[in-house]
Design a protein around this motif. Structure first.
Motif, PDB file in Angstrom:
ATOM      1  N   GLU A   1       0.834  -1.212   0.000  1.00 20.46           N
ATOM      2  CA  GLU A   1       0.000   0.000   0.000  1.00 20.46           C
ATOM      3  C   GLU A   1       0.864   1.255   0.000  1.00 20.46           C
ATOM      4  O   GLU A   1       0.505   2.274  -0.587  1.00 20.46           O
ATOM      5  CB  GLU A   1      -0.897   0.028   1.252  1.00 20.46           C
ATOM      6  CG  GLU A   1      -2.101  -0.873   1.184  1.00 20.46           C
ATOM      7  CD  GLU A   1      -3.111  -0.432   0.145  1.00 20.46           C
ATOM      8  OE1 GLU A   1      -3.278   0.776  -0.069  1.00 20.46           O
ATOM      9  OE2 GLU A   1      -3.689  -1.319  -0.502  1.00 20.46           O
TER      10      GLU A   1
ATOM     11  N   HIS B   1      -0.424   3.707  -2.869  1.00 21.59           N
ATOM     12  CA  HIS B   1      -1.662   3.524  -3.629  1.00 21.59           C
ATOM     13  C   HIS B   1      -2.525   4.778  -3.641  1.00 21.59           C
ATOM     14  O   HIS B   1      -3.140   5.100  -4.655  1.00 21.59           O
ATOM     15  CB  HIS B   1      -2.437   2.324  -3.088  1.00 21.59           C
ATOM     16  CG  HIS B   1      -1.765   1.019  -3.426  1.00 21.59           C
ATOM     17  ND1 HIS B   1      -2.295  -0.203  -3.135  1.00 21.59           N
ATOM     18  CD2 HIS B   1      -0.578   0.768  -4.069  1.00 21.59           C
ATOM     19  CE1 HIS B   1      -1.490  -1.160  -3.569  1.00 21.59           C
ATOM     20  NE2 HIS B   1      -0.442  -0.593  -4.125  1.00 21.59           N
TER      21      HIS B   1
ATOM     22  N   HIS C   1      -5.273  -3.044  -8.227  1.00 27.20           N
ATOM     23  CA  HIS C   1      -6.063  -3.632  -7.139  1.00 27.20           C
ATOM     24  C   HIS C   1      -6.872  -4.827  -7.610  1.00 27.20           C
ATOM     25  O   HIS C   1      -7.144  -5.745  -6.837  1.00 27.20           O
ATOM     26  CB  HIS C   1      -6.975  -2.574  -6.517  1.00 27.20           C
ATOM     27  CG  HIS C   1      -6.216  -1.608  -5.667  1.00 27.20           C
ATOM     28  ND1 HIS C   1      -5.710  -0.441  -6.163  1.00 27.20           N
ATOM     29  CD2 HIS C   1      -5.843  -1.664  -4.370  1.00 27.20           C
ATOM     30  CE1 HIS C   1      -5.060   0.191  -5.205  1.00 27.20           C
ATOM     31  NE2 HIS C   1      -5.118  -0.532  -4.109  1.00 27.20           N
TER      32      HIS C   1
HETATM   33 FE   LIG Z   1      -4.336  -0.330  -2.255  1.00 26.26          FE
END
Ligand SMILES: [Fe+2]
Ligand SMILES: [Fe+2]
Length: 391
Positions: free
Chosen positions: A86, A96, A180
């Motif tokens: 992330e 992200h 994702h």
């Molecule tokens: Fe993510």
């Protein structure tokens, strides 16, 4: 260091909750349905995804809440691996949330998504998720975040990804979504394993508790998406409501020429037509672009011996017969019409018109499509068969 991946038998145990997820009402959500039916514009997607940015920006807090509740150091290590991804791994600029910032800028021209006016339901959705995770035990916490949240990301992002690519957005601009769609199933399995391991040999005993947590996650998201969908619809109506209530005309006196028409076919923009020799369907519909706001006048022309197809739509219509003779069918009934007659066609009634005379049947159809078009699922195209051209 490569952390040990989920083992296969665990993943299969986790699959037992997938039917529960796939039967949830979220998959009937009007926002997802609108994506599926290509009813959203690029601006609509921009609105939805810029609101979703609030959740994306806070997402690592949700994993952190689960970590706090997880007393197994191995699982915390695996969760930190999720967090590491992330966070963009070595490059925090690639985290992200930043990938989403870039996507919002490149695809929608939203250069500073942090300054978005986040709706109450956007903020509340995230806070309700966070509160649930902070105050739950590790089983329900992991069920909420595993099956109920990370486990559905690939499917939900696929609605957005497919809708945007169908609108012509290049796949490489949608890296945030495709990334994702690829990695979140694995993230979900790590989290689901936390729930399964905490259950030990008594998974059946915890099954209801797990399902309740999954349902909570999906229901919160379902409600949130419905609220976003309602925003899209009401935003389209706000301009109209403002024009009605501000008691001022928006019409420019110099524009009077553009508000007039001689009601000739050539005056209208082509809207749709259909020809099918087998059924005798042959008609043409043109629109008069004369500046109406709610009323949307059209010219329907049906050649001798022909008819248009049986269809229905959200807009109501007033038919004024300009020339020719024919029959107008509504439901199981019909009436004969001739030049000068007026026929009302209510919303959603199945209807069609037939030319029974020797000249073209010409009908001025004044509709309220300018109102109903604001409710995207109600546009007439979906209820009309074999349309050969839509302008
Ligand atoms: Fe993510
Ligand atoms: Fe119609």
């Amino acid at each position: 260091m490569e952390l040990q991946k989920t083992n296969d038998s665990r993943a299969r145990v986790g699959d037992r909750f997938k039917p529960f997820v796939s039967q949830h009402s979220i998959w009937q959500n009007p926002l997802l349905k609108a994506c599926e039916r290509n009813e959203l514009t690029l601006a609509d997607y921009g609105y939805v995804i810029s609101q979703h940015f609030y959740y994306s920006r806070g997402f690592t807090r949700l994993i952190a809440a689960l970590m706090v509740n997880c007393d197994d150091d191995k699982f915390r290590a695996e969760l930190s691996h999720n967090l590491w991804e992330e966070a963009g791994e070595e490059d925090s600029e690639e985290r992200h949330s930043n990938l989403l910032r870039k996507m919002l800028n490149n695809v929608f021209g939203i250069s500073n998504p942090d300054e978005t006016q986040f709706k109450d339901h956007t903020v509340n959705y995230f806070n309700e998720c966070l509160q649930f995770l902070k105050h739950s035990n590790s089983i329900t916490c992991a069920a909420f975040l595993g099956w109920g949240t990370e486990g559905v990301v690939a499917d939900i992002y696929n609605y957005l990804f497919s809708g945007l690519t169908r609108l012509g957005v290049a796949e490489e601009e949608l890296l945030y979504l495709s990334l994702h769609m690829e990695c979140d199933d694995e993230h979900a399995e790590v989290i689901e394993d936390i729930a399964l391991s905490q259950c030990g040999q008594n998974l059946d005993g915890h099954s209801q508790e797990i399902k309740a947590a999954i349902d909570m996650a999906l229901t919160l998201r379902d409600k949130y998406f419905t609220a976003l969908y309602q925003d899209l619809t009401s935003a389209k109506l706000n301009g109209l409501i403002g024009n009605i209530t501000n008691k001022k005309t928006y019409r420019d006196a110099d524009d009077i020429q553009s508000y007039a028409s001689e009601l000739k076919a050539d005056d209208g923009a082509k809207l749709y037509s259909n020809v099918d020799a087998e059924t005798g369907i042959n008609f043409n519909v043109s629109r008069f672009n004369i500046g109406c706001e709610v009323m949307d006048p059209r010219l329907l022309e049906i050649p001798q011996g022909c008819r248009n197809e049986r269809h229905k739509h959200a807009h109501e219509s007033m038919f004024y017969i300009l020339s020719g003779t024919g029959r107008v069918y509504q439901g199981e009934q019909s009436i004969t019409v001739k030049a000068g007659d007026l026929v009302y066609v209510p919303r959603w009634i199945e209807h069609y018109s037939e030319n029974t005379g020797e000249e073209t049947l010409s009908v001025l159809a004044i509709t309220d499509f300018g109102l109903t078009k604001n409710f995207p699922q109600n546009t007439d195209y979906s209820y009309r068969s074999k349309v050969t051209s839509i302008a």
